[in-house]
Scaffold this motif. Sequence first.
Motif, PDB file in Angstrom:
ATOM      1  N   VAL A   1      21.240 -18.723  21.834  1.00 39.15           N
ATOM      2  CA  VAL A   1      21.402 -19.068  23.248  1.00 39.15           C
ATOM      3  C   VAL A   1      22.323 -18.068  23.931  1.00 39.15           C
ATOM      4  CG1 VAL A   1      22.389 -20.782  24.825  1.00 39.15           C
ATOM      5  CG2 VAL A   1      20.874 -21.512  22.991  1.00 39.15           C
TER       6      VAL A   1
ATOM      7  N   ARG B   1      21.283 -15.572  26.983  1.00 43.77           N
ATOM      8  CA  ARG B   1      22.021 -15.541  28.241  1.00 43.77           C
ATOM      9  C   ARG B   1      22.484 -14.131  28.570  1.00 43.77           C
ATOM     10  NH1 ARG B   1      26.051 -20.707  27.703  1.00 43.77           N
ATOM     11  NH2 ARG B   1      24.457 -22.334  27.789  1.00 43.77           N
TER      12      ARG B   1
ATOM     13  N   TRP C   1      18.480 -29.603  21.170  1.00 46.10           N
ATOM     14  CA  TRP C   1      19.792 -29.119  21.588  1.00 46.10           C
ATOM     15  C   TRP C   1      20.585 -30.206  22.306  1.00 46.10           C
ATOM     16  CZ3 TRP C   1      22.508 -24.957  20.336  1.00 46.10           C
ATOM     17  CH2 TRP C   1      23.597 -24.607  21.105  1.00 46.10           C
TER      18      TRP C   1
END
Length: 63
Positions: free
Chosen positions: A46, A50, A61
Amino acid sequence: MGTETTSSPITGCAQGDNAYHVIERATGKVKGFRFTWKAAINLAQVLEARADGMKVNIDGWDK
């Protein structure tokens, strides 16, 4: 800290005493920690997404 288990240039995961630390390789700073390897790898993915400007949704999640 333990040995790194990923080969990404952005983040790595290292096992501490009771948790896996997600480490930013460029700065060496801990970006987070998780208590299972799978959760640590998901966090690293993640953070990498990002950094690349992508929006990511990982199954489970939110649980």
